[in-house]
Design a protein around this motif. Sequence first.
Motif, short mmCIF file in Angstrom:
data_model
loop_
_atom_site.label_atom_id
_atom_site.label_comp_id
_atom_site.label_asym_id
_atom_site.label_seq_id
_atom_site.Cartn_x
_atom_site.Cartn_y
_atom_site.Cartn_z
N ALA A 11 0.75 -1.42 0.08
CA ALA A 11 -0.02 0.01 -0.01
C ALA A 11 0.85 1.30 -0.01
N LEU A 12 1.99 1.13 0.86
CA LEU A 12 2.78 2.39 0.85
C LEU A 12 3.55 2.75 -0.53
N GLU A 13 3.92 1.53 -1.16
CA GLU A 13 4.60 1.85 -2.29
C GLU A 13 3.64 2.23 -3.47
N ARG A 14 2.48 1.77 -3.48
CA ARG A 14 1.38 2.39 -4.36
C ARG A 14 1.23 3.82 -4.28
N LEU A 15 1.10 4.07 -2.90
CA LEU A 15 0.74 5.76 -2.62
C LEU A 15 2.07 6.48 -3.08
N MET A 16 3.08 5.88 -3.12
CA MET A 16 4.42 6.66 -3.47
C MET A 16 4.47 6.56 -5.01
N GLU A 17 4.11 5.73 -5.70
CA GLU A 17 4.01 5.45 -7.07
C GLU A 17 3.11 6.56 -7.64
N ALA A 18 1.76 6.61 -7.02
CA ALA A 18 0.76 7.40 -7.34
C ALA A 18 1.37 8.98 -7.42
N LEU A 19 2.28 9.35 -6.28
CA LEU A 19 2.60 10.60 -6.09
C LEU A 19 3.60 10.92 -7.22
N VAL A 20 4.64 10.00 -7.43
CA VAL A 20 5.72 10.19 -8.51
C VAL A 20 5.31 10.33 -9.83
#
Length: 607
Positions: free
Chosen positions: A271-280
């Motif tokens: 979940a944390l990885e997906r949120l960072m991916e969405a940001l970047v």
Amino acid sequence: MSIPLLRELHEDMRRLFIAGASLAPNDLRLEAMLPKLERLGEAAPVFKKVAETVSGVLGASPDQAATKLLDLSVLLHAILHTQGSAEAAGELRPIGLKDTLETAPTAISYRKLQPVIDALTNSGSGRLEAIRQANADGLFADMRTVVPAVAALEDTYSEIAEYVAEEVLPKIGQRALPVLHASFDLQGGSGDARKLTAIYRLTSKEETAAAKELVRKAAFEGSQPVRIAAIHLAANDSDFEEKLLELSQDRKKEIRSAALLALSDSDSEQALERLMEALVKKDTAIAAEPIRRSGNPKLKERVLAFGEELLGAMAADGKSVSWLERMLAVLGGLRSPDEHAAERDFLMRLLNDDAIDVTETSRIQSEAAEALLESGHPQALAFLHELRHKRPNLLAYSFKAAIRLEQPADAYEAYRPYLDDRKGPAAKQLLQVFHEWVPGPLHELRHSLENVQQPEPSIVWDDRWVHRFVKMNEEDLVARLAVKPDKEVVDYLFNKANVKSNIATYRTTTILLALVRLGHEDASELIMSTIEKARPKQIYYFEEETDLLIASLPSRYADRIRLVEDRFYYEEARNKLLELADLVAAKAEEDTTKGAGLLSWIKSKVR
């Protein structure tokens, strides 16, 4: 029998009743309809009778027209009532209440239930108040309110639909489940999204599995509103996380946004990885809110590190749209600098960096300053206060920080010079802060009556501000800030109250309320004379401020209020004046109607 033709004739008859029966003779529309009625009269005697009556109306003398028209009305009503049908179109189906009949009470009289049922199923104003009162009176315990309450979830007035969903259905409880299931449409709109939420919340623990299965199905197969509701419901379901990750890649932005918000409740690495991916990557605009809501320390560290990268790239390409977007998203996610020194330090360095181009990055600066101000941390406030020398475009934030950090006299000395050029950008920023942070005369009273916490902390202003605004002729701010009976301030407000006074305007009521609050000896007479000078046709009703102004008058003014009532054109305004006159008449002549005592007296009467 041609019932539609008779209904058309009935509408023409109503038109003539409204326009006046004297217009019925030789009416062109009746003349055009007469041949049709005569042809039908050859086959049906009743139409022959109708045709003869219409002919009598057309040929009537002016003094007989009303009688003939009434004869036609009686005949038409008799035919339409005997030939009409009371059957409802469509297929009859069970509503799903059979299993609950034994436990659902129906002891309340229908006369008492009818108003709330009408409010739930019809349109028009005043319905929300009727539903709230019915809820307070316990009427939703009656089984007959279940179907209308579920139907109200689709009401076009969203406040009613939301109130029923949040306040009414939980009280009805599981008795509503059969009706909710029977009427739920997977491809429906916002009303069906509310039904899905209600089904999930009302389902018992023993049947949770079935409710979860419905939610999972809705998340992929429903309409967009239903899918979004299902995703929000699945936010805390750890078994559904893989599906949420999949939904966060959906082609529809709204679905991706809902899935990212749901993932913010998870602390898993995926979940944390997906949120960072969405940001970047491509979902920068919708990533800030899920990141801010997450509160996960690991995620915040990664977001802060990404912000440092962006800050380092600023000098190379400070005007890049993609850079600006991502920095705004980073700032949106870093909204707790009071708790994290690293975030606070990052925001201060961003604002202090000379590489920032003021024109292109003004929004980023504002977001960073807002975050520091919201933190309330002394270090952040001190930084913003000193930033006034370097970032004049952020003077409003500097001033707000100084108000909360410095002594009133020190804040005045530091920021008063910015008002010297009253038309300059600095003065405009300061004036906007005053208008935003200084309440009107009734602000505290209104919040106390509604039991609402005030949005800003109590602020003590230096007495010199109000004198400064007298010199600047800022009458609204003078009225707001005037709390002490200073002669210069009182004389200024009294003179302003006599210039273009109009009881229907915010300006006049604000000034008069300030004079009442200050206990001016002529305030009551000034209020009464302003009411007497009002233009009666311009006032449909009185605003709350005007009501309280009139309520502040001593009892000796009750008769004058009643005398002026006849001058007002609109009934609502007249009724309100009579009501206030009675209230004023019941009040004793005492000093508590002045100053702060007025507010306590009004509170006792309004409750």
